[in-house]
Design a protein around this motif. Structure first.
Motif, short mmCIF file in Angstrom:
data_model
loop_
_atom_site.label_atom_id
_atom_site.label_comp_id
_atom_site.label_asym_id
_atom_site.label_seq_id
_atom_site.Cartn_x
_atom_site.Cartn_y
_atom_site.Cartn_z
N MET A 164 -25.84 -37.32 12.56
CA MET A 164 -25.40 -38.08 11.39
C MET A 164 -25.04 -37.11 10.26
O MET A 164 -25.81 -36.20 9.93
N ALA A 165 -23.87 -37.29 9.68
CA ALA A 165 -23.43 -36.43 8.59
C ALA A 165 -24.26 -36.72 7.34
O ALA A 165 -24.67 -37.86 7.10
N PRO A 166 -24.51 -35.71 6.51
CA PRO A 166 -25.26 -35.95 5.28
C PRO A 166 -24.56 -36.96 4.38
O PRO A 166 -23.32 -37.00 4.30
N SER A 167 -25.34 -37.76 3.68
CA SER A 167 -24.79 -38.73 2.74
C SER A 167 -25.78 -38.93 1.60
O SER A 167 -26.99 -38.71 1.76
N ILE A 168 -25.25 -39.35 0.45
CA ILE A 168 -26.07 -39.60 -0.73
C ILE A 168 -26.39 -41.09 -0.80
O ILE A 168 -25.49 -41.93 -0.67
N ARG A 169 -27.65 -41.41 -1.01
CA ARG A 169 -28.08 -42.80 -1.15
C ARG A 169 -28.57 -43.03 -2.58
O ARG A 169 -29.47 -42.33 -3.05
N LEU A 170 -27.95 -43.99 -3.26
CA LEU A 170 -28.28 -44.28 -4.65
C LEU A 170 -28.80 -45.70 -4.78
O LEU A 170 -28.35 -46.60 -4.07
N SER A 171 -29.72 -45.90 -5.70
CA SER A 171 -30.21 -47.24 -6.00
C SER A 171 -30.45 -47.36 -7.51
O SER A 171 -31.28 -46.62 -8.05
N PRO A 172 -29.67 -48.27 -8.16
CA PRO A 172 -28.59 -49.13 -7.69
C PRO A 172 -27.45 -48.33 -7.06
O PRO A 172 -27.24 -47.17 -7.41
N ALA A 173 -26.69 -48.98 -6.19
CA ALA A 173 -25.76 -48.25 -5.34
C ALA A 173 -24.54 -47.72 -6.08
O ALA A 173 -24.17 -46.55 -5.92
N THR A 174 -23.88 -48.56 -6.87
CA THR A 174 -22.60 -48.15 -7.45
C THR A 174 -22.59 -48.12 -8.97
O THR A 174 -21.77 -47.41 -9.56
N CYS A 175 -23.46 -48.88 -9.62
CA CYS A 175 -23.44 -48.96 -11.08
C CYS A 175 -24.84 -49.26 -11.59
O CYS A 175 -25.58 -50.05 -11.00
N SER A 176 -25.20 -48.63 -12.69
CA SER A 176 -26.48 -48.89 -13.34
C SER A 176 -26.29 -48.79 -14.85
O SER A 176 -25.30 -48.23 -15.33
N LEU A 177 -27.23 -49.34 -15.59
CA LEU A 177 -27.19 -49.22 -17.04
C LEU A 177 -27.57 -47.80 -17.45
O LEU A 177 -28.33 -47.12 -16.75
N PHE A 178 -27.07 -47.38 -18.59
CA PHE A 178 -27.27 -46.00 -19.03
C PHE A 178 -28.75 -45.66 -19.21
O PHE A 178 -29.15 -44.51 -19.04
N ASP A 179 -29.57 -46.65 -19.57
CA ASP A 179 -31.00 -46.41 -19.76
C ASP A 179 -31.84 -46.89 -18.57
O ASP A 179 -33.06 -47.02 -18.68
N GLU A 180 -31.20 -47.12 -17.45
CA GLU A 180 -31.88 -47.62 -16.25
C GLU A 180 -32.15 -46.47 -15.28
O GLU A 180 -31.30 -45.60 -15.09
N PRO A 181 -33.34 -46.43 -14.66
CA PRO A 181 -33.60 -45.38 -13.67
C PRO A 181 -32.61 -45.45 -12.51
O PRO A 181 -32.21 -46.53 -12.08
N LEU A 182 -32.23 -44.28 -12.03
CA LEU A 182 -31.33 -44.17 -10.88
C LEU A 182 -32.05 -43.38 -9.80
O LEU A 182 -32.40 -42.21 -10.01
N ALA A 183 -32.29 -44.01 -8.67
CA ALA A 183 -32.96 -43.34 -7.55
C ALA A 183 -31.92 -42.60 -6.72
O ALA A 183 -30.90 -43.17 -6.32
N ILE A 184 -32.18 -41.31 -6.46
CA ILE A 184 -31.24 -40.45 -5.74
C ILE A 184 -31.93 -39.90 -4.50
O ILE A 184 -33.05 -39.37 -4.58
N ALA A 185 -31.27 -40.01 -3.36
CA ALA A 185 -31.79 -39.46 -2.11
C ALA A 185 -30.62 -38.96 -1.28
O ALA A 185 -29.48 -39.42 -1.44
N VAL A 186 -30.90 -38.02 -0.39
CA VAL A 186 -29.90 -37.50 0.54
C VAL A 186 -30.46 -37.65 1.95
O VAL A 186 -31.62 -37.29 2.20
N GLN A 187 -29.67 -38.19 2.84
CA GLN A 187 -30.09 -38.36 4.24
C GLN A 187 -29.13 -37.63 5.16
O GLN A 187 -28.00 -37.32 4.79
N GLY A 188 -29.61 -37.33 6.36
CA GLY A 188 -28.77 -36.68 7.36
C GLY A 188 -28.74 -35.17 7.27
O GLY A 188 -27.89 -34.53 7.91
N LEU A 189 -29.65 -34.56 6.52
CA LEU A 189 -29.73 -33.11 6.45
C LEU A 189 -30.52 -32.57 7.65
O LEU A 189 -31.19 -33.32 8.37
N GLY A 190 -30.46 -31.25 7.84
CA GLY A 190 -31.27 -30.64 8.87
C GLY A 190 -32.72 -30.52 8.43
O GLY A 190 -33.02 -30.57 7.23
N PRO A 191 -33.65 -30.35 9.37
CA PRO A 191 -35.06 -30.18 9.00
C PRO A 191 -35.25 -29.00 8.05
O PRO A 191 -34.81 -27.89 8.33
#
Length: 253
Positions: A1-28
């Motif tokens: 699986m190629a690496p990809s960025i996972r965000l929550s909320p996915a595409t848009c958030s409020l400027f003062d809202e927490p944004l969860a950032i993760a990356v999946q598909g990397l090597g060990p």
């Protein structure tokens, strides 16, 4: 699986809202550099970067994985890639004038921890908005008042706040718009260097600000019996003076 960025909320958030950032598909335990980029309304570039190491499963969650030394910050900072954004132009400030358009945040994942970015592994874009769906932005030109009123969604009454910015002039709307997202009827009030207001703050008359207080108290969607004042720098000084001399000021911050 190629690496990809996972965000929550996915595409848009409020400027003062927490944004969860993760990356999946990397090597060990793969070493990577994450970089965020944002351009302000004048085109000036802001960037931040941080060094990370993925887990044994190739997952990288910024809420659980600390940044390693060598980037814009280190340690467990889930929102570090946002608060650490720095301008490429020295001493430039990130200012938002048009709250009806979002900031566009670019996120990139590069291979390794070198001084120069390695191979690009993944990228994503995310909007940081200032207005929640349904929030109304109402220009106010009543008497001498030059302001913008932000009203939360719905026809209810809401606690009222007047936002008074510091020296710098103009009409500053970002903070008022964000407060409206959270249920406050908020008036962003200009008091010089805007339209027909004085160009310099040589004299500030409390009667002008009192007119704004009365406007809010008479508005059908502002919940009485008083309003709060939110002041920054010179606006804080004005807010304290208003609280000392006017009735119906319920809180000052």
């Amino acid at each position: 699986m190629a690496p990809s960025i996972r965000l929550s909320p996915a595409t848009c958030s409020l400027f003062d809202e927490p944004l969860a950032i993760a990356v999946q598909g990397l090597g060990p335990r793969q070493q990577v550099t994450l970089r965020t980029s944002l351009r302000d309304e004048t085109g000036e570039l802001f960037q931040a970067s941080a060094h990370y190491q993925a887990g044994d499963d190739g997952e990288l969650d910024l809420a659980r994985c600390p940044a390693l030394p060598g980037g814009s910050f280190s340690g467990l900072e889930p929102m570090g890639l946002l608060w650490a954004l720095q301008p490429q132009k020295p001493f430039w400030r990130l200012v938002k004038r048009d709250v009806q358009s979002p900031f566009l945040l670019q996120l990139e994942v590069f291979e390794g921890h070198g001084e120069r970015p390695g191979r690009l592994l993944a990228q994503a874009q995310h909007e940081r908005a200032f207005l929640r769906d349904g929030v109304r932005r109402v220009p106010v030109r009543e008497g001498r008042i030059r302001a913008t009123l932000f009203l939360p969604p719905g026809e209810d009454t809401f606690p009222g706040i007047i936002d008074i910015h510091g020296l710098g002039g103009g009409l500053f709307e970002p903070r008022a718009s964000l407060l409206a997202n959270h249920g406050f009827a908020t008036l962003a009030l200009a008091y010089y260097q805007f339209e027909d207001l004085p160009q310099e703050p040589k004299e500030l008359h409390l009667e002008y600000f009192e007119e704004a207080v009365n406007y809010m108290l008479q508005h059908p969607q502002v919940k009485g019996p008083g309003v709060g004042l939110l002041g920054f720098s010179k606006g804080g000084e004005v807010s304290l003076a208003l609280a000392a001399f006017l009735k119906n000021i319920m809180a000052v911050a």
